[in-house]
Design a protein around this motif. Structure first.
Motif, PDB file in Angstrom:
ATOM      1  N   GLY A  55      11.649 -47.007 -41.465  1.00 28.31           N
ATOM      2  CA  GLY A  55      11.546 -45.741 -42.256  1.00 28.31           C
ATOM      3  C   GLY A  55      10.115 -45.373 -42.340  1.00 28.31           C
ATOM      4  N   ALA A  56       9.027 -45.903 -41.810  1.00 35.34           N
ATOM      5  CA  ALA A  56       7.929 -45.308 -41.767  1.00 35.34           C
ATOM      6  C   ALA A  56       7.856 -44.336 -40.211  1.00 35.34           C
ATOM      7  CB  ALA A  56       6.738 -46.376 -41.640  1.00 35.34           C
ATOM      8  N   GLN A  57       6.756 -43.425 -40.396  1.00 38.35           N
ATOM      9  CA  GLN A  57       6.360 -42.720 -39.280  1.00 38.35           C
ATOM     10  C   GLN A  57       5.097 -42.717 -38.699  1.00 38.35           C
ATOM     11  OE1 GLN A  57       7.877 -38.932 -40.920  1.00 38.35           O
ATOM     12  NE2 GLN A  57       9.854 -39.152 -40.261  1.00 38.35           N
ATOM     13  N   PHE A  58       5.048 -42.517 -37.584  1.00 38.54           N
ATOM     14  CA  PHE A  58       3.564 -42.525 -36.918  1.00 38.54           C
ATOM     15  C   PHE A  58       3.341 -41.700 -35.787  1.00 38.54           C
ATOM     16  CE2 PHE A  58       0.640 -44.687 -33.736  1.00 38.54           C
ATOM     17  CZ  PHE A  58      -0.428 -44.713 -34.350  1.00 38.54           C
ATOM     18  N   GLY A  59       2.301 -40.970 -35.702  1.00 46.08           N
ATOM     19  CA  GLY A  59       2.007 -40.173 -34.382  1.00 46.08           C
ATOM     20  C   GLY A  59       0.546 -40.484 -34.032  1.00 46.08           C
ATOM     21  N   LEU A  60       0.545 -40.351 -32.713  1.00 43.64           N
ATOM     22  CA  LEU A  60      -0.924 -40.509 -31.812  1.00 43.64           C
ATOM     23  C   LEU A  60      -0.924 -39.733 -30.754  1.00 43.64           C
ATOM     24  CD1 LEU A  60      -3.390 -42.349 -31.367  1.00 43.64           C
ATOM     25  CD2 LEU A  60      -1.893 -43.594 -29.923  1.00 43.64           C
ATOM     26  N   LEU A  61      -2.158 -38.923 -30.595  1.00 39.17           N
ATOM     27  CA  LEU A  61      -2.329 -37.972 -29.405  1.00 39.17           C
ATOM     28  C   LEU A  61      -3.558 -38.444 -29.067  1.00 39.17           C
ATOM     29  CD1 LEU A  61      -1.229 -36.175 -27.379  1.00 39.17           C
ATOM     30  CD2 LEU A  61      -1.920 -34.245 -28.716  1.00 39.17           C
ATOM     31  N   GLU A  62      -4.163 -38.780 -27.890  1.00 44.91           N
ATOM     32  CA  GLU A  62      -5.504 -39.038 -27.584  1.00 44.91           C
ATOM     33  C   GLU A  62      -5.708 -38.386 -26.001  1.00 44.91           C
ATOM     34  OE1 GLU A  62      -6.963 -43.232 -28.921  1.00 44.91           O
ATOM     35  OE2 GLU A  62      -5.244 -43.612 -27.533  1.00 44.91           O
ATOM     36  N   THR A  63      -7.077 -38.068 -25.897  1.00 34.70           N
ATOM     37  CA  THR A  63      -7.412 -37.256 -24.600  1.00 34.70           C
ATOM     38  C   THR A  63      -8.617 -38.085 -24.023  1.00 34.70           C
ATOM     39  OG1 THR A  63      -8.833 -35.595 -25.633  1.00 34.70           O
ATOM     40  CG2 THR A  63      -6.425 -34.908 -25.163  1.00 34.70           C
ATOM     41  N   LEU A  64      -8.879 -37.985 -22.785  1.00 27.48           N
ATOM     42  CA  LEU A  64     -10.084 -38.669 -22.077  1.00 27.48           C
ATOM     43  C   LEU A  64     -10.459 -37.704 -21.020  1.00 27.48           C
ATOM     44  CD1 LEU A  64     -11.446 -41.267 -21.185  1.00 27.48           C
ATOM     45  CD2 LEU A  64      -9.691 -41.769 -19.765  1.00 27.48           C
ATOM     46  N   ALA A  65     -11.720 -37.725 -20.870  1.00 25.66           N
ATOM     47  CA  ALA A  65     -12.293 -36.939 -20.049  1.00 25.66           C
ATOM     48  C   ALA A  65     -12.989 -37.796 -18.680  1.00 25.66           C
ATOM     49  CB  ALA A  65     -13.563 -36.028 -20.194  1.00 25.66           C
ATOM     50  N   VAL A  66     -12.968 -37.468 -17.631  1.00 26.54           N
ATOM     51  CA  VAL A  66     -13.613 -38.522 -16.489  1.00 26.54           C
ATOM     52  C   VAL A  66     -14.808 -38.472 -16.484  1.00 26.54           C
ATOM     53  CG1 VAL A  66     -11.426 -38.042 -15.011  1.00 26.54           C
ATOM     54  CG2 VAL A  66     -13.348 -36.628 -14.725  1.00 26.54           C
ATOM     55  N   GLY A  67     -15.648 -38.007 -17.392  1.00 30.49           N
ATOM     56  CA  GLY A  67     -16.978 -37.707 -17.668  1.00 30.49           C
ATOM     57  C   GLY A  67     -17.674 -36.493 -18.042  1.00 30.49           C
ATOM     58  N   ARG A  68     -18.821 -36.374 -17.996  1.00 26.78           N
ATOM     59  CA  ARG A  68     -19.552 -35.304 -18.293  1.00 26.78           C
ATOM     60  C   ARG A  68     -19.322 -34.301 -16.873  1.00 26.78           C
ATOM     61  NH1 ARG A  68     -25.098 -36.484 -21.124  1.00 26.78           N
ATOM     62  NH2 ARG A  68     -25.293 -37.770 -19.076  1.00 26.78           N
ATOM     63  N   LEU A  95      -2.452 -40.337  -9.031  1.00 27.98           N
ATOM     64  CA  LEU A  95      -3.390 -40.908  -9.902  1.00 27.98           C
ATOM     65  C   LEU A  95      -3.815 -39.762 -10.689  1.00 27.98           C
ATOM     66  CD1 LEU A  95      -4.844 -43.922  -8.105  1.00 27.98           C
ATOM     67  CD2 LEU A  95      -3.049 -43.951  -9.963  1.00 27.98           C
ATOM     68  N   LEU A  96      -5.052 -39.525 -10.509  1.00 32.46           N
ATOM     69  CA  LEU A  96      -5.749 -38.560 -11.379  1.00 32.46           C
ATOM     70  C   LEU A  96      -5.869 -37.363 -10.444  1.00 32.46           C
ATOM     71  CD1 LEU A  96      -8.774 -40.239 -13.544  1.00 32.46           C
ATOM     72  CD2 LEU A  96      -6.998 -38.447 -14.151  1.00 32.46           C
ATOM     73  N   GLY A  97      -5.972 -37.644  -9.270  1.00 35.05           N
ATOM     74  CA  GLY A  97      -6.149 -36.447  -8.170  1.00 35.05           C
ATOM     75  C   GLY A  97      -7.255 -35.684  -8.577  1.00 35.05           C
ATOM     76  N   ALA A  98      -7.316 -34.246  -8.565  1.00 33.80           N
ATOM     77  CA  ALA A  98      -8.484 -33.549  -8.868  1.00 33.80           C
ATOM     78  C   ALA A  98      -8.598 -33.260 -10.492  1.00 33.80           C
ATOM     79  CB  ALA A  98      -8.440 -32.196  -7.894  1.00 33.80           C
ATOM     80  N   HIS A  99      -7.955 -33.743 -11.064  1.00 32.40           N
ATOM     81  CA  HIS A  99      -7.928 -33.466 -12.454  1.00 32.40           C
ATOM     82  C   HIS A  99      -9.102 -34.255 -13.224  1.00 32.40           C
ATOM     83  CE1 HIS A  99      -3.100 -32.276 -12.682  1.00 32.40           C
ATOM     84  NE2 HIS A  99      -3.830 -31.730 -11.885  1.00 32.40           N
ATOM     85  N   ALA A 100      -9.420 -33.553 -14.272  1.00 37.26           N
ATOM     86  CA  ALA A 100     -10.613 -33.948 -14.985  1.00 37.26           C
ATOM     87  C   ALA A 100     -10.161 -34.448 -16.350  1.00 37.26           C
ATOM     88  CB  ALA A 100     -11.695 -33.020 -15.099  1.00 37.26           C
ATOM     89  N   TYR A 101      -9.087 -34.185 -16.842  1.00 35.41           N
ATOM     90  CA  TYR A 101      -8.753 -34.579 -18.170  1.00 35.41           C
ATOM     91  C   TYR A 101      -7.372 -35.226 -18.309  1.00 35.41           C
ATOM     92  CZ  TYR A 101     -12.736 -31.484 -19.160  1.00 35.41           C
ATOM     93  OH  TYR A 101     -13.895 -31.082 -19.225  1.00 35.41           O
ATOM     94  N   SER A 102      -7.298 -36.120 -19.125  1.00 40.38           N
ATOM     95  CA  SER A 102      -5.784 -36.754 -19.319  1.00 40.38           C
ATOM     96  C   SER A 102      -5.495 -36.959 -20.909  1.00 40.38           C
ATOM     97  CB  SER A 102      -5.710 -38.008 -18.445  1.00 40.38           C
ATOM     98  OG  SER A 102      -6.613 -39.075 -19.009  1.00 40.38           O
ATOM     99  N   ALA A 103      -4.102 -36.883 -20.876  1.00 40.50           N
ATOM    100  CA  ALA A 103      -3.650 -37.261 -22.499  1.00 40.50           C
ATOM    101  C   ALA A 103      -2.582 -38.210 -22.320  1.00 40.50           C
ATOM    102  CB  ALA A 103      -3.595 -35.907 -23.170  1.00 40.50           C
ATOM    103  N   SER A 104      -2.411 -38.574 -23.710  1.00 36.85           N
ATOM    104  CA  SER A 104      -1.237 -39.892 -23.833  1.00 36.85           C
ATOM    105  C   SER A 104      -1.087 -39.650 -25.415  1.00 36.85           C
ATOM    106  CB  SER A 104      -1.532 -41.141 -23.555  1.00 36.85           C
ATOM    107  OG  SER A 104      -2.412 -41.698 -24.055  1.00 36.85           O
ATOM    108  N   GLY A 105       0.253 -39.585 -25.759  1.00 34.61           N
ATOM    109  CA  GLY A 105       0.582 -39.690 -27.371  1.00 34.61           C
ATOM    110  C   GLY A 105       2.011 -40.299 -27.419  1.00 34.61           C
ATOM    111  N   VAL A 106       1.886 -40.565 -28.691  1.00 35.05           N
ATOM    112  CA  VAL A 106       3.468 -41.426 -28.993  1.00 35.05           C
ATOM    113  C   VAL A 106       3.737 -41.020 -30.577  1.00 35.05           C
ATOM    114  CG1 VAL A 106       2.195 -43.580 -29.771  1.00 35.05           C
ATOM    115  CG2 VAL A 106       4.689 -43.621 -29.105  1.00 35.05           C
TER     116      VAL A 106
END
Length: 257
Positions: free
Chosen positions: A125-138, A182-193
């Protein structure tokens, strides 16, 4: 070290107890219009260094609703000694409680090493949310995929049952992360649950950028990649609110920074 304990008291969520040790600290929480108590985790230093070890423990009591944010991006500084900067996060959410954790972006600098573990334990009966983002660097400084290693492990348990696992281990020196699929040419990714509540009727999606789904245990997952940070953030904001409304029945977050 940062230990926080929240409870529902006299019709509102309050911070019952906090233990802080530099460099981590929390700004005094305040209630959002929807009734959720929002708190910012702050690291006033220039980032995390190789050899650093940060511990975060958060407990949310029955009926309490908490939103945890970070004030700024997690900047992982170079590690000349090749030591990992380590962050260990553990959450506990009681029946009827809700915890949402939406930190700012993690940015690994050139020659940095970072390892994070996050474990959330939910009562039924509990609830949890998570959302994180990652850059491939500066990226703007020419540091695309120049870090040594980034590792992250997320586990979510509910009622003693394992409902979600996400492991990431990025080593630019060992793998061609620019390959298709995989990442290809992208510079940012995110995952959440998001765990607890109702199954969504509509899963947010942006072709070529963002996808969502639900696993066999009922956890709603999100994955996204983008060339530009603003494009990713805009898509994530809309998807997050759609998922929150459908899964938790929650009002939109009105966050002031």
């Amino acid at each position: 070290m940062l230990h926080l304990e929240f409870e529902y008291r006299n019709g509102q969520t309050v911070l019952k107890r906090d233990v802080q040790k530099a460099p981590l600290m929390v700004i005094r929480p305040f209630a959002l219009p929807c009734g959720t108590l929002m708190a910012f985790i702050v690291n006033p230093t220039g980032g995390v260094l190789g050899g650093d070890s940060a511990q975060v423990r958060v407990s949310v009591g029955p009926g309490a609703q908490v939103l945890l944010l970070t004030q700024s991006a997690t900047r992982v500084q170079p590690s000349p000694g090749r030591q990992d900067a380590v962050q260990d996060i553990q959450f506990f959410i009681a029946t009827g409680g809700r915890l949402e954790y939406y930190p700012e972006r993690t940015i690994p600098f050139a020659d940095s090493r970072f390892q994070q573990t996050l474990r959330a334990e939910l009562e039924p009966g509990a609830q949890f949310g998570l959302l994180e983002t990652l850059a491939v660097g500066r990226v703007a400084m020419g540091e695309r995929l120049k870090f040594e290693r980034y590792r992250s492990a997320v586990e979510v348990w509910q009622g003693g049952r394992w409902v979600y696992l996400d492991r990431v281990d990025v080593q630019p020196g060992l793998h061609d992360l620019t390959a298709p699929g995989l990442l290809g040419a992208h510079a940012y990714s995110a995952s959440g649950v998001w765990v607890g509540g109702q199954a969504p009727e509509v899963f947010p999606a942006v072709p070529g950028l963002l996808a969502c789904g639900q696993n066999a245990a009922g956890a709603v997952w999100l994955r996204a990649t983008a060339h530009r940070g603003p494009d990713l953030d805009a898509a994530l904001g809309q998807a997050r609110e759609s998922i929150r409304e459908q899964v938790f029945g929650a009002a939109p977050l009105q966050v002031r920074r």
